[in-house]
Design an enzyme around this catalytic site. Structure first.
Site, short mmCIF file in Angstrom:
data_model
loop_
_atom_site.label_atom_id
_atom_site.label_comp_id
_atom_site.label_asym_id
_atom_site.label_seq_id
_atom_site.Cartn_x
_atom_site.Cartn_y
_atom_site.Cartn_z
N GLY A 150 0.84 -1.20 0.00
CA GLY A 150 0.00 0.00 0.00
C GLY A 150 0.88 1.25 0.00
O GLY A 150 2.08 1.18 0.25
N HIS B 280 -8.36 12.33 19.72
CA HIS B 280 -8.17 10.91 20.02
C HIS B 280 -9.44 10.30 20.56
O HIS B 280 -10.13 10.92 21.37
CB HIS B 280 -7.06 10.71 21.07
CG HIS B 280 -5.68 10.86 20.51
ND1 HIS B 280 -4.61 11.16 21.30
CD2 HIS B 280 -5.21 10.77 19.26
CE1 HIS B 280 -3.51 11.24 20.55
NE2 HIS B 280 -3.86 11.01 19.30
N GLU C 132 -2.46 12.28 28.53
CA GLU C 132 -3.52 13.21 28.17
C GLU C 132 -4.79 12.81 28.89
O GLU C 132 -4.86 11.75 29.50
CB GLU C 132 -3.72 13.25 26.64
CG GLU C 132 -4.16 11.93 26.04
CD GLU C 132 -4.10 11.92 24.51
OE1 GLU C 132 -3.26 12.63 23.93
OE2 GLU C 132 -4.91 11.20 23.90
#
Lengths: 385, 290
Positions: free
Chosen positions: B18, B247, B209
């Site tokens: 790919g 996210h 985070e």
């Protein structure tokens, strides 16, 4: 990220799977509400169809006894602004006489990396509050995703929660159906709150929550179609961001923020706050953004009236500095006068090439993230002096 | 010394034919990574990025002694690709792919508990041992050899902090991006344990985070088991509850779990200073090494 179905959509999915639901009809104007109420028979509940929690408290759900009350409720709810969402449709629903309100739900426990089934006899209120104030009131059963939920687990959760024996089997059966839907439809949450128990010991789903894992929509074509309907509503800029395919969250402040990568954009927001400013948005252009995408990002942030200055922070990994610079030039060169000051910081892949391309008459350049943010906050303050 | 990857690592790239797979296979080799094979169903017998392609990971292991896989397979097929890697007796699989359905990862997570293969990711930039090898998409040129181990949930934030370190002449043993998804393989605790047991690593940076409780668990682990000094950073202090910050895992729930305050105070309680800015993180590391 989860796609949230409307209550009426989730109820249809649940009903098709055999969960008992009250009879109901969708309506989008006063006449529709009155006709539906007539057919269902008073009393009925008129419920705003928007995907936000706490609809009842915000005036989005009314219980009505007759035509006059129904008309009043329809007039006040249809078209109202409910926590930033325009109410275009209401669900007119048979009012159920209940003796008990239960909670049943399936969600992903990210700490365990496993789905968890939850049952509580304290339904009808915000379950997150119950979880905080009285965690023992919620029975939890973790499920091995390789096997699915064993029937004994559904029964165990129901018994552990202290659900009355007369309805335990029916509740376990609803819980099993919820898990099957969660699994087969790529749910992130499937939930009924409240699951009502009637004097005749019937159980009936008075609300329905079904959130779908957006990453799995490619294999859920029916639900992806429902998303088209569900997407109506929401902030104008957030809809625009959807079209552009940006991760975007609108906030309250006046410092516009564009960057690449969630963690770094979040950090940029935090730095704006640290230097005494207020972030207007979170906008992640993602990895490998080309010039056109960069220009779209600037266009988005410029079109937010609250924004007084913009910080553009790119740390290139797979994103290239020269593409970013081209995009910034493209977006800014169309203006006779730059509408809002833009501060640019480029680092990482091809940043030197980017700096050569960047038209420095149109932007302010800073070398470090800290300096770029500090400068942008200062610009925003100047505007407001 | 370093952890997880060095110049002896023998890499098979799943999805090497790919666009992304080929480009990054070449970039990895340019950096010095020992890429020995590709694996793509139906493409066996071809060559890509200068290495032989096999239909299965098993063949790549048998024929080329691959011990590590890097996965660039589209999200719809990535869960299966990870299962294949876990079934092939590898030491390590690194999943770069973003957007794998959560239920696929829940099944992978179950399988992980039954195998010796370690998974890093998914939705991560990979890992790098500067001067030796990199697995994934990190830009090699910003890293430098040194004594600091770095573990982070975010790709570009890793680059930012590394930049702050490298600009002061502070190099890294290994940097690991563990990924921003709710369900991941290697987590903070695993990475901290690796760095604690690595003789060369003299200080650790941990970039967390909002969302989940991994940082709190890491803080508890540091308190009990880590003697190497750790400096922290937590992104998302200004994130409002209920809004996902890019996210899939970065969200403060309505009930207030996953907040930056909770993570910062847990780390502080474990003796870990948390920088208000990436620059402050570098300040702490400089003090540790002085």
């Amino acid at each position: 990220m989860a796609m949230k179905l409307h209550e009426y959509q989730a109820k249809q999915v649940f009903a098709d799977a055999g969960v008992p639901t009250p009879s109901s009809q969708l309506a989008s104007d006063v006449d529709g509400v009155l006709t539906a109420a007539e057919e269902i028979g008073y009393p009925v509940a008129v419920k705003a169809q928007v995907q936000v929690g706490g609809r009842g408290k915000a005036g989005g759900i009314e219980l009505v006894e007759n035509e006059e009350e129904a008309r009043e409720a329809a007039e006040s709810i249809i078209g109202m602004d409910l926590k930033g969402y325009h109410v275009g449709q209401v669900l007119v629903e048979e009012a159920v006489d209940f003796t008990d309100e239960l909670y049943v739900g399936i969600t992903m426990d990210r700490g365990e990396g496993k789905p968890v089934a939850m049952v509580s006899t304290k339904g009808g209120v915000n379950i997150e509050e119950v979880a905080e104030e009285d965690p023992d009131a919620i029975a939890r059963e973790h499920i091995d995703p390789a096997f699915g939920m064993h029937p004994f687990q559904a029964r165990k959760a129901v018994y552990d929660a202290g659900v009355d024996k007369s309805v335990a089997n029916d509740v376990a059966s609803v819980l099993t159906t919820l898990y099957d839907l969660w699994e087969s439809r790529d749910g992130s949450d499937t939930e009924i709150n409240p699951l009502m128990v009637t004097a005749e010991d019937d159980v009936i789903a008075a609300d329905a929550v079904m959130n779908i894992d957006e990453d799995a929509l490619f294999r859920q074509p029916e639900l992806a179609e429902m998303e088209e309907e569900a997407a109506s509503g929401g902030d104008e800029l957030e809809q625009k961001a959807d079209e552009y395919g940006f991760d975007y969250v609108r906030l309250e402040g006046n410092v516009g923020i564009i960057g690449n990568g969630a963690g770094l954009v979040m950090t940029t927001l935090d730095l704006v706050d640290y230097y005494g400013g207020e972030p207007a948005n979170f906008l992640d252009v993602g990895g490998g953004a080309k010039a056109a995408r960069i220009a779209n990002a600037l266009d988005m942030v410029f079109s937010d009236d609250n924004v007084d200055s913009v910080v553009f922070n790119i740390f290139g990994g797979i994103t290239r500095g020269d593409e970013v610079a081209k995009g910034i030039n493209e977006a800014l060169e169309q203006f006779d006068e730059i509408p809002k000051p833009v501060v640019v910081r480029l680092a990482g892949t091809n940043w030197e090439e980017g700096m050569e391309i960047l038209n420095e008459d149109l932007v302010t350049v800073e070398q470090t993230l800290e300096d770029a943010v500090e400068r942008t906050v200062a610009y925003a303050e100047e505007v407001n002096e | 010394m370093s952890v997880l990857v060095d110049d002896d690592t023998r890499v098979v790239v799943q999805g090497i034919t790919g666009g992304e797979g080929k480009f990054h296979a070449e970039q990895m080799m340019e950096y010095g990574t020992n890429v020995v094979a590709g694996a793509v169903p139906g493409k066996g017998g071809q060559e890509a990025a200068g290495v032989p392609v096999y239909d299965t990971v098993h063949e790549a292991v048998e024929e080329e002694n691959a011990d590590t896989s890097v996965i660039f397979v589209p999200p719809a097929f990535a869960g299966d690709a990870i299962f294949e890697a876990l079934d092939s007796d590898l030491d390590l699989a690194v999943a770069i792919t973003e957007g794998i359905p959560t239920q696929d990862m829940a099944k992978v997570n179950k399988r992980l508990s039954e195998t010796d293969t370690r998974l890093v990711g998914p939705n991560c930039p990979g890992l790098i041992t500067p001067g030796e090898a990199k697995l994934g998409i990190l830009p090699g040129n910003i890293f430098s050899e040194g004594k600091v181990g770095l573990v982070s949930r975010s790709g570009t934030l890793t680059y930012q902090v590394v930049d702050n370190l490298t600009n002061r002449g502070i190099g890294q043993t290994t940097a690991i991006g563990i990924g921003g998804d709710p369900i991941i393989g290697t987590d903070f605790v695993d990475a901290l344990e690796l760095f604690e047991n690595d003789d060369e690593t003299e200080a650790i940076v941990m970039c967390g985070e909002i969302g989940g409780e991994d940082e709190e668990e890491a803080a508890a682990f540091i308190d009990e088991h880590v003697d190497t000094p750790v400096a922290g950073f937590i992104a998302g202090r200004t994130a409002p509850p209920g809004k996902r910050m890019g996210h899939a895992g970065a969200i403060v729930s309505g009930s207030g779990t996953g907040t930056a305050e909770s993570k910062i105070s847990a780390l502080n309680d474990a003796g870990v200073p948390v920088g208000d800015t990436p620059e402050e993180v570098a300040d702490h590391i400089e003090e540790f090494l002085a």
